[in-house]
Design a protein around this motif. Structure first.
Motif, mmCIF file in Angstrom:
data_model
loop_
_atom_site.group_PDB
_atom_site.id
_atom_site.type_symbol
_atom_site.label_atom_id
_atom_site.label_comp_id
_atom_site.label_asym_id
_atom_site.label_seq_id
_atom_site.Cartn_x
_atom_site.Cartn_y
_atom_site.Cartn_z
ATOM 1 N N PHE A 272 50.115 43.481 29.924
ATOM 2 C CA PHE A 272 48.899 42.718 29.607
ATOM 3 C C PHE A 272 49.149 41.216 29.757
ATOM 4 N N LEU A 273 50.303 40.766 29.315
ATOM 5 C CA LEU A 273 50.653 39.353 29.481
ATOM 6 C C LEU A 273 50.657 38.969 30.961
ATOM 7 N N GLN A 274 51.282 39.791 31.784
ATOM 8 C CA GLN A 274 51.362 39.487 33.211
ATOM 9 C C GLN A 274 49.981 39.435 33.860
ATOM 10 N N GLU A 275 49.093 40.331 33.450
ATOM 11 C CA GLU A 275 47.732 40.328 34.017
ATOM 12 C C GLU A 275 46.948 39.111 33.549
ATOM 13 N N ALA A 276 47.168 38.677 32.309
ATOM 14 C CA ALA A 276 46.503 37.464 31.814
ATOM 15 C C ALA A 276 46.980 36.248 32.604
ATOM 16 N N ILE A 277 48.270 36.191 32.878
ATOM 17 C CA ILE A 277 48.829 35.086 33.669
ATOM 18 C C ILE A 277 48.289 35.138 35.096
ATOM 19 N N ARG A 278 48.292 36.329 35.687
ATOM 20 C CA ARG A 278 47.827 36.485 37.074
ATOM 21 C C ARG A 278 46.344 36.141 37.195
ATOM 22 N N GLY A 279 45.542 36.613 36.250
ATOM 23 C CA GLY A 279 44.112 36.306 36.284
ATOM 24 C C GLY A 279 43.858 34.815 36.143
ATOM 25 N N SER A 280 44.617 34.145 35.261
ATOM 26 C CA SER A 280 44.472 32.693 35.087
ATOM 27 C C SER A 280 44.826 31.953 36.370
ATOM 28 N N ALA A 281 45.886 32.406 37.042
ATOM 29 C CA ALA A 281 46.315 31.758 38.292
ATOM 30 C C ALA A 281 45.291 31.939 39.405
ATOM 31 N N ASP A 282 44.551 33.067 39.373
ATOM 32 C CA ASP A 282 43.555 33.349 40.413
ATOM 33 C C ASP A 282 42.167 32.809 40.068
ATOM 34 N N HIS A 283 42.037 32.137 38.955
ATOM 35 C CA HIS A 283 40.756 31.558 38.527
ATOM 36 C C HIS A 283 40.347 30.458 39.509
ATOM 37 N N ALA A 284 39.045 30.260 39.678
ATOM 38 C CA ALA A 284 38.545 29.209 40.579
ATOM 39 C C ALA A 284 39.040 27.831 40.156
ATOM 40 N N HIS A 285 39.205 27.635 38.845
ATOM 41 C CA HIS A 285 39.749 26.389 38.297
ATOM 42 C C HIS A 285 40.905 26.765 37.379
ATOM 43 N N PRO A 286 42.071 27.036 37.947
ATOM 44 C CA PRO A 286 43.191 27.571 37.150
ATOM 45 C C PRO A 286 43.564 26.660 35.977
ATOM 46 N N PRO A 287 43.677 27.251 34.787
ATOM 47 C CA PRO A 287 44.104 26.470 33.630
ATOM 48 C C PRO A 287 45.610 26.266 33.644
ATOM 49 N N GLU A 288 46.072 25.312 32.855
ATOM 50 C CA GLU A 288 47.513 25.199 32.595
ATOM 51 C C GLU A 288 47.872 26.299 31.607
ATOM 52 N N VAL A 289 48.963 26.998 31.853
ATOM 53 C CA VAL A 289 49.362 28.104 30.978
ATOM 54 C C VAL A 289 50.795 27.904 30.525
#
Length: 195
Positions: free
Chosen positions: A19-36
């Motif tokens: 779940f952590l990896q998918e949260a990181i991957r989804g954030s990276a693929d966001h149109a405006h990627p957040p800092e994580v």
């Protein structure tokens, strides 16, 4: 947008880690990627034990030097993401030890003499991703929703965090638990989240 993901599971081959990896991957693929930033409490070697004595007092915990880096992480974040399994109807003791020390008076909240304190972490949001062996409705019908009450009211609401999103997944040790679909749901949420 700045996201602090607090991961609490001792095994990096666990579903919680996926779940952590998918949260990181989804954030990276966001149109405006957040800092994580990721805080892995077990890998970090975080000490969950509270120690109070003549020289270390509870009322001074907000200024404890050994916790300064963790306070900075919480202040830095716009959103706090908690990822953990539900054991015995509640988060792991490691996470509870983190909460006991980090969400302290004069850092996370300030007493005003009334019924409720002033939440000093207001303006932030939270996402809670938890999984359990039992059925998804077990906490609601058997435990009076204790897990969500603990996280939403007793902790996050108390310190001023009002916007809270829950993903509480049950039957996670079952072959019929739809783990892949739930992992995909976490990925999609972080990829399309309105930050």
């Amino acid at each position: 947008m700045k996201i602090l993901m607090i991961y609490t599971h001792p095994n990096h081959h666990s579903l919680s880690y996926a779940f952590l990896q998918e949260a990181i991957r989804g954030s990276a693929d966001h149109a405006h990627p957040p800092e994580v930033k990721v805080l892995d409490l077990y890998e970090e070697g975080f000490d969950p034990l509270l120690v109070f004595n003549k020289t270390k007092r509870r009322r001074d915990m907000h200024a404890e030097p050994s916790l300064a880096v963790y306070r900075e992480q919480l202040l830095w974040a716009d959103q706090i993401v908690f990822i953990y399994p539900i054991w015995w109807g509640r988060p792991p003791a490691m996470l509870l030890g983190y909460i006991d020390q980090m969400f302290s008076s004069n850092f996370a909240y300030k007493d005003k003499g009334g019924l409720m304190p002033e939440g000093l972490l207001k303006g932030k949001s939270a996402v809670v991703i938890s999984s359990m062996k039992g059925p998804a409705l077990y906490p609601l019908f058997w435990l009076n929703n204790a897990h969500k009450v603990l996280m939403r009211r007793a902790l996050l609401g108390y310190v001023g965090i009002k916007k809270v999103k829950f993903f509480e997944f049950g039957n996670m040790e079952s072959k019929k638990g739809k783990q892949k679909e739930k992992l995909e749901r976490i990925y999609r949420y972080f990829k399309t989240a309105a930050f």
